[in-house]
Design an enzyme around this catalytic site. Structure first.
Site, PDB file in Angstrom:
ATOM      1  N   GLY A  26      -3.738  32.010  47.389  1.00  0.00           N
ATOM      2  CA  GLY A  26      -3.525  33.389  46.912  1.00  0.00           C
ATOM      3  C   GLY A  26      -2.802  33.420  45.572  1.00  0.00           C
ATOM      4  O   GLY A  26      -3.016  34.300  44.749  1.00  0.00           O
ATOM      5  N   GLY A  27      -1.946  32.378  45.381  1.00  0.00           N
ATOM      6  CA  GLY A  27      -1.221  32.289  44.121  1.00  0.00           C
ATOM      7  C   GLY A  27      -1.877  31.372  43.114  1.00  0.00           C
ATOM      8  O   GLY A  27      -1.313  31.067  42.065  1.00  0.00           O
ATOM      9  N   GLU A  87      -1.541  22.068  45.667  1.00  0.00           N
ATOM     10  CA  GLU A  87      -0.947  22.216  47.000  1.00  0.00           C
ATOM     11  C   GLU A  87      -1.661  21.345  48.020  1.00  0.00           C
ATOM     12  O   GLU A  87      -1.018  20.688  48.850  1.00  0.00           O
ATOM     13  CB  GLU A  87      -1.014  23.680  47.428  1.00  0.00           C
ATOM     14  CG  GLU A  87      -0.064  24.580  46.657  1.00  0.00           C
ATOM     15  CD  GLU A  87      -0.248  26.035  47.020  1.00  0.00           C
ATOM     16  OE1 GLU A  87      -1.390  26.489  47.175  1.00  0.00           O
ATOM     17  OE2 GLU A  87       0.787  26.733  47.155  1.00  0.00           O
ATOM     18  N   ASP A 132       5.465  24.587  52.356  1.00  0.00           N
ATOM     19  CA  ASP A 132       4.689  25.503  51.535  1.00  0.00           C
ATOM     20  C   ASP A 132       4.359  26.761  52.329  1.00  0.00           C
ATOM     21  O   ASP A 132       4.520  26.797  53.555  1.00  0.00           O
ATOM     22  CB  ASP A 132       3.377  24.801  51.096  1.00  0.00           C
ATOM     23  CG  ASP A 132       2.744  25.448  49.874  1.00  0.00           C
ATOM     24  OD1 ASP A 132       1.814  24.834  49.309  1.00  0.00           O
ATOM     25  OD2 ASP A 132       3.179  26.557  49.483  1.00  0.00           O
ATOM     26  N   LYS A 168      -5.102  29.101  51.893  1.00  0.00           N
ATOM     27  CA  LYS A 168      -4.107  29.103  50.831  1.00  0.00           C
ATOM     28  C   LYS A 168      -4.803  29.322  49.503  1.00  0.00           C
ATOM     29  O   LYS A 168      -6.028  29.274  49.414  1.00  0.00           O
ATOM     30  CB  LYS A 168      -3.345  27.772  50.819  1.00  0.00           C
ATOM     31  CG  LYS A 168      -2.311  27.654  51.924  1.00  0.00           C
ATOM     32  CD  LYS A 168      -1.540  26.343  51.851  1.00  0.00           C
ATOM     33  CE  LYS A 168      -0.832  26.144  50.537  1.00  0.00           C
ATOM     34  NZ  LYS A 168       0.102  27.254  50.191  1.00  0.00           N
ATOM     35  N   GLY A 206       4.596  30.015  45.647  1.00  0.00           N
ATOM     36  CA  GLY A 206       4.517  31.368  46.202  1.00  0.00           C
ATOM     37  C   GLY A 206       5.918  31.907  46.463  1.00  0.00           C
ATOM     38  O   GLY A 206       6.922  31.205  46.278  1.00  0.00           O
ATOM     39  N   LYS A 261       0.823  36.941  58.503  1.00  0.00           N
ATOM     40  CA  LYS A 261      -0.160  35.942  58.073  1.00  0.00           C
ATOM     41  C   LYS A 261      -0.927  35.351  59.262  1.00  0.00           C
ATOM     42  O   LYS A 261      -1.868  34.582  59.057  1.00  0.00           O
ATOM     43  CB  LYS A 261       0.550  34.815  57.307  1.00  0.00           C
ATOM     44  CG  LYS A 261       1.449  35.252  56.156  1.00  0.00           C
ATOM     45  CD  LYS A 261       0.659  35.765  54.985  1.00  0.00           C
ATOM     46  CE  LYS A 261       1.538  36.112  53.796  1.00  0.00           C
ATOM     47  NZ  LYS A 261       2.237  34.958  53.196  1.00  0.00           N
ATOM     48  N   ALA A 276       1.561  30.135  53.093  1.00  0.00           N
ATOM     49  CA  ALA A 276       0.138  30.257  53.410  1.00  0.00           C
ATOM     50  C   ALA A 276      -0.252  31.726  53.332  1.00  0.00           C
ATOM     51  O   ALA A 276       0.592  32.621  53.445  1.00  0.00           O
ATOM     52  CB  ALA A 276      -0.176  29.705  54.803  1.00  0.00           C
ATOM     53  N   ASP A 277      -1.530  31.960  53.145  1.00  0.00           N
ATOM     54  CA  ASP A 277      -2.024  33.338  53.135  1.00  0.00           C
ATOM     55  C   ASP A 277      -2.515  33.772  54.520  1.00  0.00           C
ATOM     56  O   ASP A 277      -2.489  34.958  54.847  1.00  0.00           O
ATOM     57  CB  ASP A 277      -3.170  33.469  52.120  1.00  0.00           C
ATOM     58  CG  ASP A 277      -2.669  33.205  50.711  1.00  0.00           C
ATOM     59  OD1 ASP A 277      -1.815  33.968  50.228  1.00  0.00           O
ATOM     60  OD2 ASP A 277      -3.087  32.196  50.105  1.00  0.00           O
TER      61      ASP A 277
HETATM   62  O1  LIG Z   1      -1.188  29.233  48.537  1.00  0.00           O
HETATM   63  C1  LIG Z   1      -0.318  29.733  47.845  1.00  0.00           C
HETATM   64  C2  LIG Z   1      -0.348  29.703  46.368  1.00  0.00           C
HETATM   65  O2  LIG Z   1      -1.525  29.158  45.865  1.00  0.00           O
HETATM   66  C3  LIG Z   1       0.858  30.422  48.492  1.00  0.00           C
HETATM   67  O3  LIG Z   1       1.601  29.486  49.266  1.00  0.00           O
HETATM   68  C4  LIG Z   1       0.330  31.532  49.371  1.00  0.00           C
HETATM   69  O4  LIG Z   1      -0.431  32.408  48.528  1.00  0.00           O
HETATM   70  C5  LIG Z   1       1.459  32.319  50.065  1.00  0.00           C
HETATM   71  O5  LIG Z   1       2.232  32.932  49.062  1.00  0.00           O
HETATM   72  P1  LIG Z   1       3.432  33.920  49.514  1.00  0.00           P
HETATM   73  O6  LIG Z   1       4.468  33.069  50.185  1.00  0.00           O
HETATM   74  O7  LIG Z   1       3.903  34.504  48.206  1.00  0.00           O
HETATM   75  O8  LIG Z   1       2.824  34.946  50.444  1.00  0.00           O
END
Ligand SMILES: O=C(CO)[C@H](O)[C@H](O)COP(=O)(O)O
Length: 261
Positions: A104-105, A111, A89, A102, A34, A129, A91-92
C-alpha cells in the site's frame, strides 16, 4: 501518550511496542515501511538510546532508512547484513493463514526481499486489516516502466482466467505522474475484491514479463500482532497455532512521543 493521538494510531503503536519485545541485543532486524512500522522504528530507537540496545537495522525503504537514522539506529544494507534474525513490518490485509497483501505504501519489493531473508517475520497491524479472504485491498503489482501498458494488458488477460472477483487494474499515480518506487518502477494496483487462490495468483503474476514483484506475501509471515486503541494486543503464531494477549500501558511509553512534532 499525547491525547491527540487517534484511536487507530494508538492501536498501531500498541502492536509496534509489543513487537519490539522480540528484539534482542546483537540482532539484525528488518525494518518495515508504513505508519505502523514507523512506530516500531521509534520504539527501537528509544531502546537503542535509553537502554543501549545494540542492533543493526536493514530498512525496506528510503523513508524508513531516514527515520531509523534519525532515531539513532545503525542502518546497514541487506548485502552487509546478509541474513536477518527478524523482520517487523505492517500489512494492508492478512488472512487466517497469515498470508498478506502488502505494498500500500509502495515498498513491497524491498519488503518482500528483506522479509524472506529473515529467520522470522512479525506483522504489526490493527483489527481492520484482518480478512477472511484476501482481495478487498487492491493488490499492488510492481512493474518496470518499459512497456508497462503492455504488461498491464498481460496482467488483465491473465486475471480473466484466475479465481478472482474483480479484474480492474489502475496505474498508481503520484498527483498527475506515475508513482515511482524506490527502484524507479511503476505500480499497477489490481482491484480483485476476492482472491480465491493467492498462492497460485502470486506465482502466475511473477511469470509475466515486465512484472517485478507482487504484494502477495505467501508463507512468509510467522506471527501477527493486532493492536487495540485501549492498549490491548493479540499475538497469533501461525507455526504453533498459539494465541496470546497482552496490554501496553501507554503512560509508561511517554518518551516515545517526546520528539513527535
Ligand atoms: O506494505 C506496506 C508498504 O509498502 C505497509 O507495511 C502497509 O501498506 C501497511 O502500512 P500502514 O501500517 O501504514 O497501514
Amino acid at each position: 501518550m499525547p491525547a491527540e493521538l487517534s484511536p487507530i494510531d494508538k492501536a498501531k503503536f500498541a502492536a509496534a511496542r509489543r513487537a519490539v519485545d522480540f528484539v534482542e541485543d546483537g540482532m539484525k532486524v528488518g525494518l518495515g515501511t508504513g505508519s505502523t512500522a514507523a512506530w516500531m522504528v521509534r520504539c527501537l530507537g528509544e531502546m537503542v538510546r535509553e537502554e543501549g540496545l545494540s542492533i543493526v537495522g536493514v530498512p525496506t525503504s528510503t523513508r524508513t532508512a531516514e527515520l531509523a537514522r534519525q532515531m539513532g539506529i545503525k542502518v546497514v544494507t541487506l548485502d552487509e547484513a546478509k541474513w536477518l534474525d527478524l523482520t517487523i513490518d505492517g500489512a494492508d490485509e492478512f488472512d487466517p493463514e497469515l498470508n498478506l497483501i502488502k505494498g500500500g505504501g509502495g515498498a513491497l519489493l524491498q519488503e518482500k526481499i528483506v522479509a524472506t531473508a529473515s529467520d522470522q517475520m512479525i506483522v504489526i497491524t490493527d483489527a481492520a486489516k484482518e480478512v477472511a479472504q484476501l482481495g478487498a485491498f487492491p493488490l499492488p503489482v510492481e512493474v518496470v516502466p518499459f512497456g508497462w501498458q503492455t504488461t498491464r494488458g498481460l496482467i488483465e488477460e491473465m486475471l480473466s482466467s484466475m479465481d478472482v472477483m474483480g479484474r480492474q487494474t489502475a496505474l498508481r499515480l503520484n498527483g498527475t505522474q506515475p508513482f515511482l518506487t524506490d527502484e524507479g518502477n511503476y505500480i499497477v494496483d489490481c482491484h480483485l475484491k476476492r482472491i480465491g487462490n493467492p498462492r497460485q495468483l502470486s506465482l502466475v503474476l511473477n511469470q509475466i514479463p515486465g512484472v517485478v514483484e507482487n504484494g502477495l506475501f505467501i508463507d512468509i509471515c510467522d506471527k501477527v500482532i493486532i493492536g487495540g486503541a485501549d492498549g490491548t494486543v493479540e499475538l497469533r503464531d501461525i507455526n504453533d497455532g498459539s494465541v496470546s494477549h497482552d496490554r501496553i500501558d501507554f503512560a509508561e511509553e511517554s518518551n516515545i512521543f517526546s520528539d513527535l512534532d
